[in-house]
Scaffold this motif. Structure first.
Motif, PDB file in Angstrom:
ATOM      1  N   ASP A 135       0.856  -1.184   0.000  1.00  0.00           N
ATOM      2  CA  ASP A 135       0.000   0.000   0.000  1.00  0.00           C
ATOM      3  C   ASP A 135       0.891   1.233   0.000  1.00  0.00           C
ATOM      4  OD1 ASP A 135      -2.323   1.435  -0.091  1.00  0.00           O
ATOM      5  OD2 ASP A 135      -3.132   0.714   1.811  1.00  0.00           O
ATOM      6  N   ASP A 136       0.310   2.394  -0.325  1.00  0.00           N
ATOM      7  CA  ASP A 136       1.125   3.614  -0.354  1.00  0.00           C
ATOM      8  C   ASP A 136       1.372   4.169   1.036  1.00  0.00           C
ATOM      9  OD1 ASP A 136      -1.444   4.507   0.114  1.00  0.00           O
ATOM     10  OD2 ASP A 136      -1.563   5.792  -1.672  1.00  0.00           O
ATOM     11  N   GLY A 137       0.711   3.618   2.019  1.00  0.00           N
ATOM     12  CA  GLY A 137       0.902   3.993   3.401  1.00  0.00           C
ATOM     13  C   GLY A 137      -0.107   3.260   4.258  1.00  0.00           C
ATOM     14  N   ILE A 138       0.215   3.076   5.513  1.00  0.00           N
ATOM     15  CA  ILE A 138      -0.674   2.369   6.432  1.00  0.00           C
ATOM     16  C   ILE A 138      -0.891   3.253   7.650  1.00  0.00           C
ATOM     17  CG2 ILE A 138      -0.849   0.409   8.000  1.00  0.00           C
ATOM     18  CD1 ILE A 138       0.645  -1.258   5.913  1.00  0.00           C
ATOM     19  N   ALA A 139      -2.166   3.516   7.953  1.00  0.00           N
ATOM     20  CA  ALA A 139      -2.496   4.332   9.120  1.00  0.00           C
ATOM     21  C   ALA A 139      -2.794   3.457  10.334  1.00  0.00           C
ATOM     22  CB  ALA A 139      -3.667   5.253   8.803  1.00  0.00           C
ATOM     23  N   THR A 140      -3.814   2.601  10.210  1.00  0.00           N
ATOM     24  CA  THR A 140      -4.184   1.727  11.329  1.00  0.00           C
ATOM     25  C   THR A 140      -3.776   0.278  11.112  1.00  0.00           C
ATOM     26  OG1 THR A 140      -6.365   1.153  10.427  1.00  0.00           O
ATOM     27  CG2 THR A 140      -6.195   3.179  11.742  1.00  0.00           C
ATOM     28  N   GLY A 141      -3.610  -0.130   9.854  1.00  0.00           N
ATOM     29  CA  GLY A 141      -3.253  -1.509   9.542  1.00  0.00           C
ATOM     30  C   GLY A 141      -4.443  -2.428   9.369  1.00  0.00           C
ATOM     31  N   ALA A 142      -5.665  -1.916   9.555  1.00  0.00           N
ATOM     32  CA  ALA A 142      -6.852  -2.777   9.501  1.00  0.00           C
ATOM     33  C   ALA A 142      -7.054  -3.399   8.119  1.00  0.00           C
ATOM     34  CB  ALA A 142      -8.081  -1.991   9.919  1.00  0.00           C
ATOM     35  N   ALA A 147      -6.292  -8.048   4.272  1.00  0.00           N
ATOM     36  CA  ALA A 147      -5.697  -8.503   3.019  1.00  0.00           C
ATOM     37  C   ALA A 147      -4.756  -9.683   3.261  1.00  0.00           C
ATOM     38  CB  ALA A 147      -4.953  -7.361   2.337  1.00  0.00           C
ATOM     39  N   CYS A 148      -4.021  -9.669   4.368  1.00  0.00           N
ATOM     40  CA  CYS A 148      -3.159 -10.801   4.713  1.00  0.00           C
ATOM     41  C   CYS A 148      -3.986 -12.069   4.895  1.00  0.00           C
ATOM     42  CB  CYS A 148      -2.399 -10.523   6.005  1.00  0.00           C
ATOM     43  SG  CYS A 148      -1.128  -9.266   5.895  1.00  0.00           S
ATOM     44  N   ALA A 173      -1.059  -4.231  14.505  1.00  0.00           N
ATOM     45  CA  ALA A 173      -2.228  -4.684  13.762  1.00  0.00           C
ATOM     46  C   ALA A 173      -1.862  -5.619  12.625  1.00  0.00           C
ATOM     47  CB  ALA A 173      -3.002  -3.483  13.211  1.00  0.00           C
ATOM     48  N   LEU A 174      -0.556  -5.801  12.369  1.00  0.00           N
ATOM     49  CA  LEU A 174      -0.115  -6.589  11.217  1.00  0.00           C
ATOM     50  C   LEU A 174       0.481  -7.920  11.642  1.00  0.00           C
ATOM     51  CD1 LEU A 174       1.400  -3.706   9.085  1.00  0.00           C
ATOM     52  CD2 LEU A 174      -0.789  -4.869   8.760  1.00  0.00           C
ATOM     53  N   ASP A 175      -0.035  -8.478  12.745  1.00  0.00           N
ATOM     54  CA  ASP A 175       0.458  -9.773  13.197  1.00  0.00           C
ATOM     55  C   ASP A 175       0.058 -10.901  12.265  1.00  0.00           C
ATOM     56  OD1 ASP A 175      -2.220  -9.611  13.784  1.00  0.00           O
ATOM     57  OD2 ASP A 175      -2.054 -10.304  15.856  1.00  0.00           O
ATOM     58  N   ALA A 176      -0.832 -10.612  11.308  1.00  0.00           N
ATOM     59  CA  ALA A 176      -1.223 -11.622  10.328  1.00  0.00           C
ATOM     60  C   ALA A 176      -0.159 -11.817   9.251  1.00  0.00           C
ATOM     61  CB  ALA A 176      -2.557 -11.241   9.675  1.00  0.00           C
ATOM     62  N   ALA A 177       0.832 -10.924   9.190  1.00  0.00           N
ATOM     63  CA  ALA A 177       1.890 -11.023   8.185  1.00  0.00           C
ATOM     64  C   ALA A 177       3.100 -11.756   8.755  1.00  0.00           C
ATOM     65  CB  ALA A 177       2.312  -9.627   7.727  1.00  0.00           C
TER      66      ALA A 177
END
Length: 226
Positions: A135-142, A147-148, A173-177
């Motif tokens: 993405d071009d940027g991540i604010a909250t990661g939701a 998407a992950c 918020a990106l523990d799915a990656a």
């Protein structure tokens, strides 16, 4: 709008090229680069070029509660993928019929958007591959987190989230990656567009053109059974 020369990124092309250099360790592996529409796709185009990988979009839609649509009870992706927050659904007393009604409506919106972006091209098969979600940027990661989950449901063996800019708090918020790659984590963060000198909105037509261009530039990797 006044352009600030001290901002980290000139535009999405500049950000994508720099992100591609950060991800060079993925070159030569079985990778598919997936841009989050719309703004993530120009960044993903540059990453795909740097890695010699095919490019596609990963389209997700939030499933909002019937009584409060802005609050997510889950999300959907292509190929029938669905992620539900069953605890929240049960706690709020939402029936299975109500969930299905929201899913049908959002499924129609998702499929219409996919047609606009991808046209007649088939979705790339992720089975057994590394999916690099950009993405071009991540604010909250939701959105990236959903998407992950969708990429895994579509068969990805490994999922990497890559973005030019995100607050340090987004990592939670990106523990799915399996891996998160970020070029800049400024504080205070404020908003994604704050860190680009040119943050012009990206149209569906631009996304479609980049997908068509990359299909001529990079060979599509075969399915493991081919």
């Amino acid at each position: 709008m006044r352009r600030r020369p001290d901002l980290p990124f000139a535009d999405r092309v500049d950000a994508g090229r720099r992100l591609g250099r950060l991800l060079r360790h993925l070159g030569g592996t079985d990778v598919v680069v997936l841009g989050l529409p719309r703004g993530g796709v120009p960044v993903a185009f540059e990453v795909a070029g740097a890695l010699g990988a095919p490019l596609d979009v990963i389209v997700v839609r939030k499933l909002g509660f019937p009584f409060q649509p802005e609050l997510a009870m889950g999300a959907i992706g292509e190929a029938g993928c669905e992620v539900l927050d069953l605890d929240s659904i049960a706690r709020e007393g939402v029936s299975a019929d109500e969930v299905r009604a929201v899913e049908r409506r959002e499924r129609g919106e998702l499929e219409a958007r996919v047609r606009r972006l991808r046209g007649a091209r088939e979705r790339l098969d992720l089975t057994g591959l590394t999916a690099v979600i950009v993405d071009d940027g991540i604010a909250t990661g939701a959105t990236a987190r959903v998407a992950c989950q969708v990429a895994r449901l579509q068969g990805a063996a490994r999922v990497v989230v890559a973005t030019p800019v995100a607050p340090s708090s987004a990592a939670d918020a990106l523990d799915a990656a399996d891996e998160v790659a970020v070029l800049e984590s400024p504080e205070p963060f404020v908003a994604v567009g704050r860190w680009y000198r040119d943050f012009t909105p990206v149209s569906d037509e631009e996304v479609s053109a980049l997908l068509a261009k990359t299909s001529r530039r990079a060979p599509t990797r075969g399915h493991p059974d081919d």
